[in-house]
Design an enzyme around this catalytic site. Sequence first.
Site, PDB file in Angstrom:
ATOM      1  N   ASP A   1      -2.508  12.130  -2.506  1.00 62.82           N
ATOM      2  CA  ASP A   1      -2.599  13.596  -2.490  1.00 62.82           C
ATOM      3  C   ASP A   1      -2.903  14.101  -3.902  1.00 62.82           C
ATOM      4  O   ASP A   1      -2.197  13.745  -4.853  1.00 62.82           O
ATOM      5  CB  ASP A   1      -1.299  14.200  -1.977  1.00 62.82           C
TER       6      ASP A   1
ATOM      7  N   ASP B   1     -11.213  11.075  -4.518  1.00 59.85           N
ATOM      8  CA  ASP B   1     -12.445  11.876  -4.505  1.00 59.85           C
ATOM      9  C   ASP B   1     -12.376  12.951  -5.592  1.00 59.85           C
ATOM     10  O   ASP B   1     -13.308  13.732  -5.725  1.00 59.85           O
ATOM     11  CB  ASP B   1     -12.607  12.558  -3.141  1.00 59.85           C
TER      12      ASP B   1
ATOM     13  N   GLU C   1       0.859  -1.186   0.000  1.00 61.01           N
ATOM     14  CA  GLU C   1       0.000   0.000   0.000  1.00 61.01           C
ATOM     15  C   GLU C   1       0.896   1.238   0.000  1.00 61.01           C
ATOM     16  O   GLU C   1       1.734   1.421   0.888  1.00 61.01           O
ATOM     17  CB  GLU C   1      -0.941   0.045   1.214  1.00 61.01           C
TER      18      GLU C   1
HETATM   19  C1  LIG Z   1      -4.597  11.807   1.694  1.00 63.01           C
HETATM   20  S1  LIG Z   1      -3.632  10.681   2.600  1.00 63.01           S
HETATM   21  C2  LIG Z   1      -4.481   9.127   2.366  1.00 63.01           C
HETATM   22  C3  LIG Z   1      -4.117   8.112   3.431  1.00 63.01           C
HETATM   23  C4  LIG Z   1      -4.851   6.754   3.315  1.00 63.01           C
HETATM   24  N1  LIG Z   1      -4.491   6.062   2.085  1.00 63.01           N
HETATM   25  C5  LIG Z   1      -6.339   6.926   3.411  1.00 63.01           C
HETATM   26  O1  LIG Z   1      -7.044   6.675   2.409  1.00 63.01           O
HETATM   27  O2  LIG Z   1      -6.822   7.292   4.508  1.00 63.01           O
HETATM   28  C6  LIG Z   1      -2.196  10.501   1.538  1.00 63.01           C
HETATM   29  C7  LIG Z   1      -1.010   9.819   2.236  1.00 63.01           C
HETATM   30  O3  LIG Z   1      -0.010   9.527   1.254  1.00 63.01           O
HETATM   31  C8  LIG Z   1       1.278   9.939   1.732  1.00 63.01           C
HETATM   32  N2  LIG Z   1       2.049  10.237   0.506  1.00 63.01           N
HETATM   33  C9  LIG Z   1       1.928  11.312  -0.312  1.00 63.01           C
HETATM   34  N3  LIG Z   1       2.738  11.209  -1.389  1.00 63.01           N
HETATM   35  C10 LIG Z   1       3.381  10.014  -1.240  1.00 63.01           C
HETATM   36  C11 LIG Z   1       4.353   9.332  -2.026  1.00 63.01           C
HETATM   37  N4  LIG Z   1       4.784   9.854  -3.181  1.00 63.01           N
HETATM   38  N5  LIG Z   1       4.828   8.134  -1.586  1.00 63.01           N
HETATM   39  C12 LIG Z   1       4.388   7.610  -0.409  1.00 63.01           C
HETATM   40  N6  LIG Z   1       3.448   8.209   0.379  1.00 63.01           N
HETATM   41  C13 LIG Z   1       2.962   9.385  -0.032  1.00 63.01           C
HETATM   42  C14 LIG Z   1       0.984  11.130   2.628  1.00 63.01           C
HETATM   43  O4  LIG Z   1       2.017  11.340   3.579  1.00 63.01           O
HETATM   44  C15 LIG Z   1      -0.337  10.692   3.278  1.00 63.01           C
HETATM   45  O5  LIG Z   1      -0.123   9.938   4.463  1.00 63.01           O
END
Ligand SMILES: C[S@@+](CC[C@H](N)C(=O)[O-])C[C@H]1O[C@@H](n2cnc3c(N)ncnc32)[C@H](O)[C@@H]1O
Length: 282
Positions: free
Chosen positions: A98, A132, A25
């Site tokens: 993101d 979303d 994941e």
């Molecule tokens: C909006 S949150 C979604 C978290 C979870 N998947 C959820 O649906 O509740 C996005 C997560 O992805 C991480 N993230 C953003 N860019 C990333 C990347 N390039 N590689 C790994 N993690 C990343 C952020 O730190 C954050 O914890």
Amino acid sequence: MAGVISPRKVIDKEIFNKNERHILEIGCGNGEFLVQLSEARKDYTIWGLDISNFALKKALSRTKNLKNVFLVKSEGKWFLQWITPSFTLDEIYLLFPDPWPGREKRRIVDTYFLELLTSTLKPEGRFFFSTDVEDYFTNVRELFKESNNFNIVDGVNAFYTKYERKWKAAGRKTYSLSVVKKGEFRDSKTYKTFLNYPQKVSLSEDTLLNLTGLELRTKDVFFKIIKTFKSTSGILYKTVFRFRSTGQKQLFLIKNGEIDILPVQAEIYPEPLVEAIKLIFS
Ligand SMILES: C[S@@+](CC[C@H](N)C(=O)[O-])C[C@H]1O[C@@H](n2cnc3c(N)ncnc32)[C@H](O)[C@@H]1O
């Protein structure tokens, strides 16, 4: 799992190869989905990646007693490119990544990401995506449609995560899809990853102290020395290394005529980075 492991340790301890079935994941956030996966897939190794220490701390508090879950601090594409062996993943999840409004170029899914899915998923391996943001979804679906390597499966149920709940509660629609990698693709990764590669340095100290700002660019690689410091232990370089659309900062130290990655980074040497260092310092 006792803690968050470094990408270097994943290779060094050969953790990846201990189990034949793997689920990854990317952006695991607070780890809720990892807990569900761990329960549902007891005989799989579950990898949770995130770039945020804050997120990993939360994920760790949820998963620390789960034997089949490993947390790694790594950027998603970096992990797929430099750490994951070819054709080893059964499933990859990217849930509510993101969206970077106004900076769409920073979105993780691009054509390079699809190439990495092709080289790391097993034949018939699956990728799951949800968001979303309608235009992100449309764009991702389009990328898969244009690629020859995947079959798209629409109508996938939403995944129960913090962000899924958050957007549903706010009355927003969420979009999900999954794709199945077609057959056996053999365009595996061409570059190696080294754990150690100390490099002899033949330049004079004067030259070594004047390398700030030096840049190397090729089609896929960007390497730049951001800052140089002289300390009691040697000459320290803060650098940035990018390979296609993934990259990170790296610290190097010149000590006793050799340049090496700083152990505090506990990182790895991608082959193109070794080539860049050789070109500059020898
Ligand atoms: C909006 S949150 C979604 C978290 C979870 N998947 C959820 O649906 O509740 C996005 C997560 O992805 C991480 N993230 C953003 N860019 C990333 C990347 N390039 N590689 C790994 N993690 C990343 C952020 O730190 C954050 O914890």
